[in-house]
Design an enzyme around this catalytic site. Structure first.
Site, PDB file in Angstrom:
ATOM      1  N   HIS A 190      75.097  13.410  57.908  1.00 29.59           N
ATOM      2  CA  HIS A 190      74.940  13.125  59.260  1.00 29.59           C
ATOM      3  C   HIS A 190      76.290  12.853  59.917  1.00 29.59           C
ATOM      4  O   HIS A 190      77.344  12.431  59.208  1.00 29.59           O
ATOM      5  CB  HIS A 190      74.258  11.700  59.543  1.00 29.59           C
ATOM      6  CG  HIS A 190      72.880  11.874  59.240  1.00 29.59           C
ATOM      7  ND1 HIS A 190      72.148  11.158  58.740  1.00 29.59           N
ATOM      8  CD2 HIS A 190      71.685  12.819  59.706  1.00 29.59           C
ATOM      9  CE1 HIS A 190      70.884  11.433  58.658  1.00 29.59           C
ATOM     10  NE2 HIS A 190      70.704  12.387  59.425  1.00 29.59           N
TER      11      HIS A 190
ATOM     12  N   ILE B 257      70.687   6.809  48.073  1.00 32.35           N
ATOM     13  CA  ILE B 257      69.606   7.548  48.857  1.00 32.35           C
ATOM     14  C   ILE B 257      70.336   8.134  49.929  1.00 32.35           C
ATOM     15  O   ILE B 257      69.700   8.058  51.114  1.00 32.35           O
ATOM     16  CB  ILE B 257      68.257   7.152  48.795  1.00 32.35           C
ATOM     17  CG1 ILE B 257      68.238   5.636  49.398  1.00 32.35           C
ATOM     18  CG2 ILE B 257      67.368   7.052  47.618  1.00 32.35           C
ATOM     19  CD1 ILE B 257      67.041   4.840  49.760  1.00 32.35           C
TER      20      ILE B 257
ATOM     21  N   ARG C 259      60.031  13.918  56.270  1.00 31.14           N
ATOM     22  CA  ARG C 259      60.247  12.801  57.197  1.00 31.14           C
ATOM     23  C   ARG C 259      59.613  13.103  58.740  1.00 31.14           C
ATOM     24  O   ARG C 259      59.422  12.294  59.463  1.00 31.14           O
ATOM     25  CB  ARG C 259      61.672  12.479  57.230  1.00 31.14           C
ATOM     26  CG  ARG C 259      62.193  12.092  56.162  1.00 31.14           C
ATOM     27  CD  ARG C 259      63.387  11.324  56.162  1.00 31.14           C
ATOM     28  NE  ARG C 259      63.281  10.252  56.718  1.00 31.14           N
ATOM     29  CZ  ARG C 259      64.006   9.250  57.318  1.00 31.14           C
ATOM     30  NH1 ARG C 259      65.503   9.452  57.493  1.00 31.14           N
ATOM     31  NH2 ARG C 259      63.904   8.247  58.063  1.00 31.14           N
TER      32      ARG C 259
ATOM     33  N   CYS D 199      71.665   3.554  60.063  1.00 38.59           N
ATOM     34  CA  CYS D 199      70.582   4.082  59.941  1.00 38.59           C
ATOM     35  C   CYS D 199      69.195   3.086  59.857  1.00 38.59           C
ATOM     36  O   CYS D 199      68.128   3.670  59.841  1.00 38.59           O
ATOM     37  CB  CYS D 199      70.380   5.250  58.946  1.00 38.59           C
ATOM     38  SG  CYS D 199      70.479   4.726  57.473  1.00 38.59           S
TER      39      CYS D 199
ATOM     40  N   GLU E 138      66.242   4.698  62.107  1.00 38.64           N
ATOM     41  CA  GLU E 138      67.100   5.333  63.202  1.00 38.64           C
ATOM     42  C   GLU E 138      66.740   6.891  63.272  1.00 38.64           C
ATOM     43  O   GLU E 138      66.902   7.604  64.366  1.00 38.64           O
ATOM     44  CB  GLU E 138      68.491   5.407  63.071  1.00 38.64           C
ATOM     45  CG  GLU E 138      69.340   5.579  64.090  1.00 38.64           C
ATOM     46  CD  GLU E 138      70.815   5.310  63.877  1.00 38.64           C
ATOM     47  OE1 GLU E 138      71.403   4.776  64.979  1.00 38.64           O
ATOM     48  OE2 GLU E 138      71.308   5.793  62.895  1.00 38.64           O
ATOM     49  N   ASP E 139      66.516   7.651  62.115  1.00 34.45           N
ATOM     50  CA  ASP E 139      66.210   9.091  62.266  1.00 34.45           C
ATOM     51  C   ASP E 139      64.896   9.616  63.061  1.00 34.45           C
ATOM     52  O   ASP E 139      65.217  10.808  63.627  1.00 34.45           O
ATOM     53  CB  ASP E 139      66.075   9.544  60.858  1.00 34.45           C
ATOM     54  CG  ASP E 139      67.462   9.629  59.955  1.00 34.45           C
ATOM     55  OD1 ASP E 139      68.771   9.516  60.632  1.00 34.45           O
ATOM     56  OD2 ASP E 139      67.606   9.110  58.751  1.00 34.45           O
TER      57      ASP E 139
ATOM     58  N   ARG F 135      70.460  18.455  59.219  1.00 35.28           N
ATOM     59  CA  ARG F 135      69.296  17.754  59.665  1.00 35.28           C
ATOM     60  C   ARG F 135      69.075  17.875  61.397  1.00 35.28           C
ATOM     61  O   ARG F 135      68.173  17.790  61.874  1.00 35.28           O
ATOM     62  CB  ARG F 135      69.508  16.195  59.511  1.00 35.28           C
ATOM     63  CG  ARG F 135      69.560  15.860  57.960  1.00 35.28           C
ATOM     64  CD  ARG F 135      68.338  16.003  57.228  1.00 35.28           C
ATOM     65  NE  ARG F 135      68.725  15.873  55.659  1.00 35.28           N
ATOM     66  CZ  ARG F 135      68.558  14.664  55.119  1.00 35.28           C
ATOM     67  NH1 ARG F 135      68.318  13.500  56.004  1.00 35.28           N
ATOM     68  NH2 ARG F 135      68.982  14.628  54.078  1.00 35.28           N
TER      69      ARG F 135
ATOM     70  N   ASP G   3      61.569   7.257  52.642  1.00 39.66           N
ATOM     71  CA  ASP G   3      62.633   7.111  53.622  1.00 39.66           C
ATOM     72  C   ASP G   3      62.445   6.555  54.809  1.00 39.66           C
ATOM     73  O   ASP G   3      63.238   6.526  55.895  1.00 39.66           O
ATOM     74  CB  ASP G   3      63.347   8.405  53.882  1.00 39.66           C
ATOM     75  CG  ASP G   3      63.851   9.022  52.776  1.00 39.66           C
ATOM     76  OD1 ASP G   3      64.870   8.651  51.953  1.00 39.66           O
ATOM     77  OD2 ASP G   3      63.224  10.072  52.217  1.00 39.66           O
TER      78      ASP G   3
END
Length: 290
Positions: free
Chosen positions: A170, A251, A93, A257, A73-74, A139, A68
């Site tokens: 999100h 996904i 992640r 993102c 951005e995550d 998350r 991923d």
């Protein structure tokens, strides 16, 4: 000091090439697996759109260990004033942060770290002219959101915490900024208290994924598969740029993102200079490719 410019004014961005293992990316609902070729094509078009909008793009190499990792951005947030290293809410992640940290430390004089043990994904964070909004989700937990508020205040900004509807990955899966006064959102999120002082556009029923758009300078990037939303934005006078997202949507991803975006003041001191082809909100309310 945070500068009084529109929050969607960007001249710099970071992206990461998709890895072949992207087809194993995390997903909440099985819509079939994407193909590497399909994701790569969508990502290439996305980078081209950023450059056409006047943004210099730094392209980081693929990370095969992290399927991923294309969704940069995550694990981090960036602003003109500095960067914040996050702790993604998906266990697989978490170590992505360590991969991007050296790059950000080269590019930014100030790099903060989200206090432990809080979790936060950048996909739950929206920059607006009235402050930064942080959505609680599967998350991003309360401790992570509160720690992020503290980091943003340390950089000189302000933030508030909002709720994300159940079943929404999100905060920005269901809402996006269109301009300094306007958001686009799903019906489930449009009435959230944090949007009380915004003009609101609601995506048509059945086109909920279209709520994830990306405003960059004079354009609004929109997924091409949502004709009623596209027509609505066209009629409202936005300069719409259509992009394919069918593969990344498999996904659980969208447009926002796939990049970290900010306005770089003056000349960057970093040796990681962006490609030659070319956040903030108002105070009142291998080597990367070159």
């Amino acid at each position: 000091m945070w500068q009084p410019r529109s929050v969607y004014r960007f001249n710099s961005a970071i992206v990461r090439e998709p890895c072949i293992s992207v087809l194993n990316g995390v997903r909440a609902n099985d819509q079939g697996s994407p193909t590497y070729e399909g994701v790569k094509a969508e990502h290439d078009a996305y980078v081209a759109a950023l450059r056409n909008a006047g943004v210099e793009v730094t392209v980081l190499p693929a990370l095969e260990t992290f399927p991923d990792s294309i969704f940069v951005e995550d694990p981090a947030l960036v602003f003109s004033e500095g960067a914040i290293l996050l702790r993604p809410g998906t266990p697989t992640r978490i170590d992505e942060t360590a991969e991007i940290a050296p790059i950000l430390r080269e590019m930014f004089e100030t790099v903060l770290e989200l206090p432990s043990p809080g979790k936060a994904d950048g996909g739950d964070v929206m920059y607006t002219a009235k402050g930064i909004l942080i959505g609680l989700s599967a998350r991003t937990d309360q401790a992570g959101a509160e720690g992020l508020v503290a980091c943003i205040e340390q950089l000189g900004g302000n933030a508030q915490i909002a709720e994300t509807p159940n079943g929404v990955l999100h905060f920005k899966t269901a809402s996006s900024l269109l301009d300094d006064e306007t958001v686009i959102a799903t019906a489930a999120l449009a009435n959230a208290a944090v949007f009380n002082h915004f003009h609101k556009m609601i995506v048509p029923k059945g086109e909920e994924p279209a709520a994830n758009v990306l405003r960059v300078n004079d354009i609004v990037m929109v997924s091409e598969g949502y004709p009623r939303t596209i027509e609505m934005l066209d009629k409202a006078g936005y300069k719409v740029v259509l992009l394919k997202t069918a593969e990344i949507e498999k996904i659980d991803a969208g447009l926002s993102c796939m990049s970290l975006r900010w306005y770089r003041e003056g000349n960057s001191p970093s040796r990681y200079r962006s490609s030659p082809v070319s956040a903030f909100w108002s105070s009142h309310g291998g080597q990367p490719s070159e």
